[in-house]
Design a protein around this motif. Structure first.
Motif, PDB file in Angstrom:
ATOM      1  N   THR A 212       0.832  -1.209   0.000  1.00 49.04           N
ATOM      2  CA  THR A 212       0.000   0.000   0.000  1.00 49.04           C
ATOM      3  C   THR A 212       0.865   1.257   0.000  1.00 49.04           C
ATOM      4  O   THR A 212       0.587   2.214  -0.736  1.00 49.04           O
ATOM      5  N   LEU A 213       1.913   1.230   0.786  1.00 50.32           N
ATOM      6  CA  LEU A 213       2.800   2.399   0.849  1.00 50.32           C
ATOM      7  C   LEU A 213       3.404   2.704  -0.514  1.00 50.32           C
ATOM      8  O   LEU A 213       3.477   3.866  -0.934  1.00 50.32           O
ATOM      9  N   MET A 214       3.847   1.658  -1.212  1.00 49.20           N
ATOM     10  CA  MET A 214       4.469   1.878  -2.517  1.00 49.20           C
ATOM     11  C   MET A 214       3.483   2.480  -3.516  1.00 49.20           C
ATOM     12  O   MET A 214       3.833   3.337  -4.323  1.00 49.20           O
ATOM     13  N   VAL A 215       2.241   2.052  -3.446  1.00 46.99           N
ATOM     14  CA  VAL A 215       1.229   2.590  -4.346  1.00 46.99           C
ATOM     15  C   VAL A 215       0.940   4.063  -4.017  1.00 46.99           C
ATOM     16  O   VAL A 215       0.766   4.889  -4.919  1.00 46.99           O
ATOM     17  N   TYR A 216       0.926   4.383  -2.743  1.00 53.22           N
ATOM     18  CA  TYR A 216       0.726   5.787  -2.349  1.00 53.22           C
ATOM     19  C   TYR A 216       1.885   6.646  -2.846  1.00 53.22           C
ATOM     20  O   TYR A 216       1.689   7.777  -3.312  1.00 53.22           O
ATOM     21  N   PHE A 217       3.106   6.120  -2.722  1.00 50.84           N
ATOM     22  CA  PHE A 217       4.245   6.871  -3.247  1.00 50.84           C
ATOM     23  C   PHE A 217       4.154   6.987  -4.773  1.00 50.84           C
ATOM     24  O   PHE A 217       4.537   8.004  -5.350  1.00 50.84           O
ATOM     25  N   GLY A 218       3.664   5.939  -5.419  1.00 48.44           N
ATOM     26  CA  GLY A 218       3.506   5.987  -6.877  1.00 48.44           C
ATOM     27  C   GLY A 218       2.549   7.078  -7.304  1.00 48.44           C
ATOM     28  O   GLY A 218       2.819   7.853  -8.229  1.00 48.44           O
ATOM     29  N   ARG A 219       1.421   7.162  -6.590  1.00 51.41           N
ATOM     30  CA  ARG A 219       0.438   8.195  -6.933  1.00 51.41           C
ATOM     31  C   ARG A 219       1.004   9.583  -6.656  1.00 51.41           C
ATOM     32  O   ARG A 219       0.796  10.522  -7.432  1.00 51.41           O
ATOM     33  N   LEU A 220       1.734   9.715  -5.561  1.00 52.84           N
ATOM     34  CA  LEU A 220       2.354  11.013  -5.251  1.00 52.84           C
ATOM     35  C   LEU A 220       3.372  11.383  -6.321  1.00 52.84           C
ATOM     36  O   LEU A 220       3.424  12.537  -6.775  1.00 52.84           O
ATOM     37  N   ALA A 221       4.175  10.397  -6.749  1.00 55.02           N
ATOM     38  CA  ALA A 221       5.196  10.667  -7.771  1.00 55.02           C
ATOM     39  C   ALA A 221       4.554  11.148  -9.062  1.00 55.02           C
ATOM     40  O   ALA A 221       5.071  12.055  -9.728  1.00 55.02           O
ATOM     41  N   LEU A 222       3.429  10.572  -9.418  1.00 56.54           N
ATOM     42  CA  LEU A 222       2.754  10.950 -10.662  1.00 56.54           C
ATOM     43  C   LEU A 222       2.179  12.359 -10.584  1.00 56.54           C
ATOM     44  O   LEU A 222       1.970  13.018 -11.609  1.00 56.54           O
ATOM     45  N   SER A 223       1.923  12.840  -9.371  1.00 60.87           N
ATOM     46  CA  SER A 223       1.300  14.156  -9.218  1.00 60.87           C
ATOM     47  C   SER A 223       2.274  15.310  -9.460  1.00 60.87           C
ATOM     48  O   SER A 223       1.844  16.453  -9.649  1.00 60.87           O
ATOM     49  N   PHE A 224       3.574  15.041  -9.445  1.00 58.87           N
ATOM     50  CA  PHE A 224       4.541  16.118  -9.685  1.00 58.87           C
ATOM     51  C   PHE A 224       4.637  16.399 -11.196  1.00 58.87           C
ATOM     52  O   PHE A 224       4.814  15.479 -11.991  1.00 58.87           O
ATOM     53  N   ASN A 225       4.484  17.664 -11.570  1.00 60.56           N
ATOM     54  CA  ASN A 225       4.600  18.003 -12.991  1.00 60.56           C
ATOM     55  C   ASN A 225       5.810  18.880 -13.274  1.00 60.56           C
ATOM     56  O   ASN A 225       5.999  19.368 -14.396  1.00 60.56           O
ATOM     57  N   ALA A 226       6.633  19.097 -12.262  1.00 60.30           N
ATOM     58  CA  ALA A 226       7.875  19.853 -12.463  1.00 60.30           C
ATOM     59  C   ALA A 226       8.808  19.532 -11.307  1.00 60.30           C
ATOM     60  O   ALA A 226       8.381  19.043 -10.252  1.00 60.30           O
ATOM     61  N   GLY A 227      10.085  19.778 -11.539  1.00 55.93           N
ATOM     62  CA  GLY A 227      11.046  19.600 -10.452  1.00 55.93           C
ATOM     63  C   GLY A 227      11.721  18.243 -10.452  1.00 55.93           C
ATOM     64  O   GLY A 227      11.551  17.422 -11.363  1.00 55.93           O
ATOM     65  N   GLU A 228      12.468  18.036  -9.386  1.00 57.18           N
ATOM     66  CA  GLU A 228      13.326  16.848  -9.268  1.00 57.18           C
ATOM     67  C   GLU A 228      12.526  15.538  -9.322  1.00 57.18           C
ATOM     68  O   GLU A 228      12.909  14.591 -10.017  1.00 57.18           O
ATOM     69  N   PHE A 229      11.395  15.502  -8.604  1.00 51.30           N
ATOM     70  CA  PHE A 229      10.623  14.256  -8.568  1.00 51.30           C
ATOM     71  C   PHE A 229       9.946  13.984  -9.912  1.00 51.30           C
ATOM     72  O   PHE A 229       9.795  12.824 -10.304  1.00 51.30           O
ATOM     73  N   ALA A 230       9.519  15.035 -10.602  1.00 51.12           N
ATOM     74  CA  ALA A 230       8.906  14.837 -11.915  1.00 51.12           C
ATOM     75  C   ALA A 230       9.919  14.242 -12.891  1.00 51.12           C
ATOM     76  O   ALA A 230       9.579  13.425 -13.754  1.00 51.12           O
ATOM     77  N   THR A 231      11.170  14.645 -12.737  1.00 53.55           N
ATOM     78  CA  THR A 231      12.231  14.106 -13.597  1.00 53.55           C
ATOM     79  C   THR A 231      12.552  12.660 -13.218  1.00 53.55           C
ATOM     80  O   THR A 231      12.695  11.785 -14.076  1.00 53.55           O
ATOM     81  N   ALA A 232      12.664  12.437 -11.914  1.00 47.89           N
ATOM     82  CA  ALA A 232      13.036  11.088 -11.446  1.00 47.89           C
ATOM     83  C   ALA A 232      11.937  10.073 -11.742  1.00 47.89           C
ATOM     84  O   ALA A 232      12.234   8.910 -12.043  1.00 47.89           O
ATOM     85  N   PHE A 233      10.691  10.518 -11.646  1.00 48.55           N
ATOM     86  CA  PHE A 233       9.564   9.595 -11.874  1.00 48.55           C
ATOM     87  C   PHE A 233       8.804  10.047 -13.125  1.00 48.55           C
ATOM     88  O   PHE A 233       7.657  10.475 -13.056  1.00 48.55           O
ATOM     89  N   ASP A 234       9.467   9.962 -14.255  1.00 46.06           N
ATOM     90  CA  ASP A 234       8.834  10.415 -15.501  1.00 46.06           C
ATOM     91  C   ASP A 234       7.777   9.406 -15.953  1.00 46.06           C
ATOM     92  O   ASP A 234       7.813   8.223 -15.592  1.00 46.06           O
ATOM     93  N   VAL A 235       6.835   9.892 -16.743  1.00 47.41           N
ATOM     94  CA  VAL A 235       5.690   9.078 -17.162  1.00 47.41           C
ATOM     95  C   VAL A 235       6.106   7.811 -17.918  1.00 47.41           C
ATOM     96  O   VAL A 235       5.580   6.715 -17.644  1.00 47.41           O
ATOM     97  N   PRO A 236       7.036   7.876 -18.877  1.00 45.38           N
ATOM     98  CA  PRO A 236       7.415   6.621 -19.565  1.00 45.38           C
ATOM     99  C   PRO A 236       7.923   5.545 -18.607  1.00 45.38           C
ATOM    100  O   PRO A 236       7.621   4.361 -18.777  1.00 45.38           O
ATOM    101  N   SER A 237       8.677   5.957 -17.597  1.00 45.35           N
ATOM    102  CA  SER A 237       9.196   4.960 -16.648  1.00 45.35           C
ATOM    103  C   SER A 237       8.076   4.363 -15.797  1.00 45.35           C
ATOM    104  O   SER A 237       8.068   3.156 -15.503  1.00 45.35           O
ATOM    105  N   ILE A 238       7.125   5.225 -15.388  1.00 44.78           N
ATOM    106  CA  ILE A 238       5.984   4.711 -14.617  1.00 44.78           C
ATOM    107  C   ILE A 238       5.171   3.742 -15.480  1.00 44.78           C
ATOM    108  O   ILE A 238       4.767   2.665 -15.027  1.00 44.78           O
ATOM    109  N   LEU A 239       4.962   4.108 -16.733  1.00 47.13           N
ATOM    110  CA  LEU A 239       4.205   3.249 -17.646  1.00 47.13           C
ATOM    111  C   LEU A 239       4.898   1.897 -17.817  1.00 47.13           C
ATOM    112  O   LEU A 239       4.261   0.838 -17.806  1.00 47.13           O
TER     113      LEU A 239
END
Ligand SMILES: [Zn+2]
Length: 291
Positions: A212-239
């Motif tokens: 559950t924790l990992m999924v919550y972090f996943g959703r949080l990562a997807l919510s960033f649209n700029a900055g360090e986390f948006a770069t680290a967790f880019d959409v192609p990698s999540i997909l």
């Protein structure tokens, strides 16, 4: 709060694979040390009496347990990981704290005779942490280490440690490990990597607060649209991760659809990621859920 009762039934203990094919059939040459480990006081008076029994008649006031009564004088060996790290542990203390080991070393298993158990799939680091909990009652804090100024690396793997506690049905330890990681993540303003998300799903197969924790972090990562986390967790990698790990993908999409507003798990109530139910005692308070 989701209760994860079925995944943590005592029957889980029997499903843990204890690889012991190479366990010696006799106590090794260290048996002298095993019989009298450092810190164990041995005297004729002690050895002639029944181990662990309280002294005194019915009219004598109850005395606190002595060191020897708590520890016992017998030890067992745990052989852990690829490098076969050896841990010499007081059998009584270990069995008193962890029912899984009580069944193993006091039941009809080979380990009860050889006093040796092998955990080839686990990390020595995790067993070290677990035995620290057995002897000292707590899990040490996760420290952050800098990797040549590029990335902070936690001083121990919380997924591996959580997985070991899960296999041994130690819910309080799971919760303590979870809290240690959330504290580390909050203080360091960090998030688990893609590798950690995958590792969590690979090592704890049933529904659990870790997943559950990992999924919550996943959703949080997807919510960033700029900055360090948006770069680290880019959409192609999540997909790509959703394609590679369908269990994660299903949980992730269900959380997005049904989970309401995006929340940061680092600032949510800690008990939301503990194993205990809403009205069950938390390991922290022993009274009721902590928040
Ligand atoms: Zn709690």
């Amino acid at each position: 709060m989701v209760k994860y009762g079925p995944a943590y039934s005592p029957q889980d203990a029997s499903s843990v694979a204890i690889v012991n094919s190479q366990a010696p059939t006799t106590i090794p040459s260290t048996s002298e040390n095993i019989q009298n480990p450092p810190g164990t006081v041995v005297s004729s008076a002690m050895t002639s009496g029944g181990e662990g029994k309280r002294s005194g008649g019915k009219d004598e006031p109850k005395q606190p347990f002595t060191f020897r009564e708590n520890m016992g004088s017998e030890t067992v060996e745990l052989i852990v990981g690829k490098d076969k790290a050896k841990f010499l542990v007081h059998k009584k203390l270990l069995c008193d704290k962890i029912p899984y080991f009580d069944k193993m070393f006091n039941g009809g298993f080979e380990e009860a005779r050889s006093k040796i158990a092998t955990f080839s799939e686990d990390r020595a680091q995790s067993m070290d942490l677990l035995l620290g909990w057995v002897y000292h009652g707590s899990i040490r804090k996760i420290q952050g280490t800098n990797n040549n100024g590029v990335r902070e690396i936690p001083s121990w793997s919380f997924v591996d440690m959580y997985s070991l506690a899960h296999k041994l049905c130690l819910r309080d330890v799971q919760d303590e490990v979870m809290d240690a990681y959330l504290t580390y993540s909050f203080e360091g303003e960090s998030m688990p990597s893609f590798e950690t998300w995958t590792s969590a799903y690979d090592k704890v197969l049933s529904p659990s607060p870790l997943r559950t924790l990992m999924v919550y972090f996943g959703r949080l990562a997807l919510s960033f649209n700029a900055g360090e986390f948006a770069t680290a967790f880019d959409v192609p990698s999540i997909l790509e991760l959703l394609f590679d790990n369908s269990d994660f993908g299903v949980d992730f999409l269900n959380l997005i659809r049904y989970g309401g507003a995006v929340e940061d798990p680092r600032v949510m109530p800690r008990c939301d990621f503990n194993c205990h139910g809403k009205d069950e005692p938390c390991y922290l308070t022993k009274k009721g859920p902590c928040t």
